[in-house]
Design an enzyme around this catalytic site. Sequence first.
Site, mmCIF file in Angstrom:
data_model
loop_
_atom_site.group_PDB
_atom_site.id
_atom_site.type_symbol
_atom_site.label_atom_id
_atom_site.label_comp_id
_atom_site.label_asym_id
_atom_site.label_seq_id
_atom_site.Cartn_x
_atom_site.Cartn_y
_atom_site.Cartn_z
ATOM 1 C CG HIS A 159 -2.004 -0.903 1.323
ATOM 2 N ND1 HIS A 159 -2.259 -1.732 2.382
ATOM 3 C CD2 HIS A 159 -3.004 -1.124 0.423
ATOM 4 C CE1 HIS A 159 -3.358 -2.438 2.162
ATOM 5 N NE2 HIS A 159 -3.829 -2.101 0.977
ATOM 6 C CB CYS A 246 -3.293 -1.998 8.982
ATOM 7 S SG CYS A 246 -1.784 -1.869 8.117
#
Length: 259
Positions: A159, A246
Amino acid sequence: MRAVVRSVSRTLGRCELTHLERTPVDVELAHVQHELYAATLEKLGCELLRIPAEPELPDAVFVEDAALVLDEVAVITRPGAESRRRETESVARAIAPWRELRRIEAPATLDGGDVLRIGRTVYVGATPRSNAAGIAALREALAPFGYRVEAVPVRGCLHLKSAVTLAAPDTLLYNPRWIDRKRLPALRAIAVDGAEPHGANALAVGGAVVYPASCPRTARKLETLGLDVRRVDMSETEKAEGGVTCCSILFNGGPDAGR
Ligand code: CIR
């Protein structure tokens, strides 16, 4: 500040993996580490919003990927990994009392881990998880609120926020191998230690920075710059390719926030 968190699923060992080899996950230890992470957020002033566990959804602890919450609006994503799509509904229910919701719809995909807001600019990683339609849909959803959405190429990592985060409101932390510095805004920028490629994922909160114990060299670098580094051991969720950002969705949840 509020922090959406969800406990570790007993199926975490069957998580999605892209860049890492599968290694055995100690789910009990993951649970303990996650509780310490949540306690760290609480200590830094976050009120925890614990959402229901999803034992059969291996990656459900990584709530960040399911939604982007700004002061004015929340965007419920459509995760790039098919196995993760059912994670979003419970996250949407938790956020609905606080924000007007917008949704990313098929065929668009977007993972929250690809989204980094800096001021009124929202940087989005162009990755296998967030497609061009997802980035366009986010741009359209946020334009009425005065946000500019900018796509950023990343390479070699999952990401955008694997490659760059804000370690403090005025300080970028990044991995030069995974992202081009020239694509980032003109803030102070610290490169991770070369031996700690996963060290760019930091969570700035409450004047401190929550940071993985697995990256001690970069942690010392940040401390030398005067940052208040709170180390958390996330060894088990790291095996699932998750980092410190996250595992929560932080948003301003004061009485004037949202509607
Ligand atoms: C996945 O591949 O989707 C999970 N195993 C890890 C997600 C980590 N999320 C994040 O970096 N925002």
